[in-house]
Write an enzyme that holds these catalytic residues in place. Structure first.
Site, mmCIF file in Angstrom:
data_model
loop_
_atom_site.group_PDB
_atom_site.id
_atom_site.type_symbol
_atom_site.label_atom_id
_atom_site.label_comp_id
_atom_site.label_asym_id
_atom_site.label_seq_id
_atom_site.Cartn_x
_atom_site.Cartn_y
_atom_site.Cartn_z
ATOM 1 N N GLU A 99 0.950 -1.227 0.108
ATOM 2 C CA GLU A 99 0.037 -0.105 -0.047
ATOM 3 C C GLU A 99 0.664 1.355 -0.037
ATOM 4 O O GLU A 99 0.668 2.352 0.871
ATOM 5 C CB GLU A 99 -1.031 0.062 1.285
ATOM 6 C CG GLU A 99 -1.918 -1.152 1.129
ATOM 7 C CD GLU A 99 -2.879 -1.390 2.388
ATOM 8 O OE1 GLU A 99 -2.678 -0.313 3.375
ATOM 9 O OE2 GLU A 99 -3.689 -2.202 2.465
ATOM 10 N N GLU B 243 -5.924 -10.699 -0.513
ATOM 11 C CA GLU B 243 -6.633 -10.540 0.740
ATOM 12 C C GLU B 243 -8.120 -10.418 0.221
ATOM 13 O O GLU B 243 -8.910 -9.588 0.648
ATOM 14 C CB GLU B 243 -6.232 -9.481 1.144
ATOM 15 C CG GLU B 243 -4.666 -8.960 1.510
ATOM 16 C CD GLU B 243 -4.514 -7.827 2.056
ATOM 17 O OE1 GLU B 243 -5.282 -7.250 2.639
ATOM 18 O OE2 GLU B 243 -3.207 -7.489 2.303
HETATM 19 C C1 XIL Z 1 -5.891 -6.058 8.925
HETATM 20 C C2 XIL Z 1 -5.997 -7.154 9.825
HETATM 21 O O1 XIL Z 1 -7.046 -8.090 9.149
HETATM 22 C C3 XIL Z 1 -6.553 -6.786 11.240
HETATM 23 O O2 XIL Z 1 -6.629 -7.817 12.236
HETATM 24 C C4 XIL Z 1 -5.618 -5.479 11.763
HETATM 25 O O3 XIL Z 1 -6.368 -5.160 13.252
HETATM 26 C C5 XIL Z 1 -5.513 -4.569 10.750
HETATM 27 O O4 XIL Z 1 -5.062 -5.151 9.677
HETATM 28 N N1 XIL Z 1 -4.664 -4.616 4.201
HETATM 29 C C6 XIL Z 1 -3.576 -5.496 4.726
HETATM 30 C C7 XIL Z 1 -3.848 -6.389 5.893
HETATM 31 O O5 XIL Z 1 -2.640 -5.648 3.949
HETATM 32 O O6 XIL Z 1 -2.631 -6.346 6.610
HETATM 33 C C8 XIL Z 1 -4.821 -5.903 6.838
HETATM 34 O O7 XIL Z 1 -4.982 -6.575 7.667
HETATM 35 C C9 XIL Z 1 -6.219 -5.485 5.905
HETATM 36 C C10 XIL Z 1 -5.928 -4.465 4.829
#
Ligand code: XIL
Length: 400
Positions: A170, A289
């Site tokens: 990101e 994701e």
């Molecule tokens: C999220 C987790 O799922 C949560 O448990 C945490 O509180 C915050 O991060 N993009 C990403 C992930 O790359 O690492 C994130 O994960 C969600 C968005």
């Protein structure tokens, strides 16, 4: 007819080395497609099907379903939080490996490949780091050294055991971030180190592990827009192209795939085309994701079937679009869900979208581990597909 359990490919992959891609053979399984797992159906295409794992949930012995589903349905896993910087180095210089090590053991026990997540991200950084930079006690030169040390230490610890690393996550803004809608580099690392940190990070990661596939990972890059300065997907495409031209060892682009039924989002053709355009740069791709949340309306809260069914079907259609898009692009090596059940899903817990009304119910299983429509739709996508449009994955060689 040869009887062979598809589960063997998981074991074969573990034996041959974690980087093996399942060979292109037609396997025969006596079970009907609906009796098979996501994992085995995906491996027919050489595709690894994965999930993010909440390690504390996986360790709970009073709720075995969570771990059972992880072991049976998935061939690759990602640590949801325990490999993030604040988890690994909460105090400067003191690494806490226990949880990340336990996660690696879980993957080994289940014969699963691991996506390492994440080396460089602006979120979930330890306080000593962000405060040190804010107060000026950590200088720019020192920050660069700290980042190098972090990447080197973490990658070396798991060297040879990570299939894909999310090296940078990101790094780019979204069209909604700035009033002019123009896409730019953003956040902590860019502000303090300039854009060169991206190339540095990939080079340091490569030096620490010559075999892991090194990924750039981001959200809202599922489809190209108009190609203008406001098109984030185009920005990432150009960024990766320039890095590769400069010889920076970047092997993959991860498209996170966080969708919501409130947007309608994309179709499978757009996603396959996007992944193919990324792949034409010489990189592999992955959906890293995937989740599809929905607005929790009054009707949904009350369990009214008119509302719930519409949402459940829209969700399944979105998951299908992502999965078919990946299946349709031969360099798309893995498809990872960011959690699989509604109970532990991050969008349930963090109440994502607050302000516009809560959104969730994003998992493919409900909070009681009952498979939802999305689960069945994904299985059908994997089962009822093949040549000529869905073929075995093409392997990716790490760039030296
Ligand atoms: C999220 C987790 O799922 C949560 O448990 C945490 O509180 C915050 O991060 N993009 C990403 C992930 O790359 O690492 C994130 O994960 C969600 C968005």
């Amino acid at each position: 007819m040869v009887k062979r359990s598809l589960g063997i490919w998981g074991i074969a992959a573990a034996l041959v080395g974690v980087f093996a891609i399942a060979p292109a053979v037609a396997t025969v399984n006596e079970k009907t497609p609906s009796e098979q797992t996501l994992r085995s159906l995906a491996l027919r295409h050489g595709l690894y099907l994965g999930t993010a794992v909440d390690l504390s949930a996986a360790k709970k012995t009073d709720e075995p379903r969570y771990s059972q589903i992880i072991a049976s349905q998935f061939s690759t896993i990602t640590a949801e939080n325990v490999m993030k910087w604040d988890a690994l180095e909460p105090e400067r210089g003191k690494y806490t490996w226990a949880a990340a090590d336990a996660f690696m053991s879980l993957a080994a026990d289940n014969h699963q490949l691991v996506r390492g997540h994440v080396l460089v991200w602006h979120n979930q950084l330890p306080c000593w780091l962000t405060e040190g930079v804010a107060t000026g006690t950590i200088t720019r030169d020192e920050l660069r050294e700290i980042l190098k040390k972090h990447i080197t230490t973490v990658v070396k610890r798991y060297r040879g055991r990570i299939w894909q690393w999310d090296v940078v996550n990101e790094a780019v803004s979204d069209s909604r971030d700035d009033a002019d809608g123009v896409i730019r580099y953003k956040q902590f690392w860019y502000q303090h180190l300039g854009e060169e940190y991206i190339a540095d990070a990939f080079r340091w990661a490569r030096a620490a592990d010559p075999k892991a596939l090194l990924f750039y990972n981001d959200y809202n890059i599922e489809a190209f827009g108009d190609g203008s300065a406001k098109d984030k997907t185009q920005f990432v495409h150009t960024m990766v192209k320039n890095l590769r031209v400069k010889g920076v060892p970047i092997d993959g682009i991860g498209s996170q795939g966080h969708l919501s039924t409130r947007y309608g989002n994309y179709d499978a053709f757009q996603i396959a085309e996007t992944l193919d355009r990324f792949a034409s740069l010489g990189v592999a791709t992955a959906i890293t994701e995937a989740d599809v949340r929905s607005p929790i309306t009054e009707g949904v809260k009350q369990g009214l079937s008119d509302d719930v069914n519409a949402m459940v079907h829209a969700q399944a259609a979105n998951y299908s679009a992502l999965l078919r898009g990946c299946l349709g692009s031969r360099k798309c090596l893995s498809f990872t869900l960011w959690g699989f059940d509604d109970k532990h899903h991050w969008t349930t817990i963090t109440d994502l979208g607050r302000g516009r009304g809560a959104e969730s119910m994003a998992g493919i299983y409900d909070a009681g581990y009952r498979p939802k429509q999305a689960f069945t739709a994904m299985k059908a996508d994997l089962a009822f597909s093949g040549a000529p449009y869905v073929q075995n994955r093409l392997p990716q060689k790490p760039m030296p």
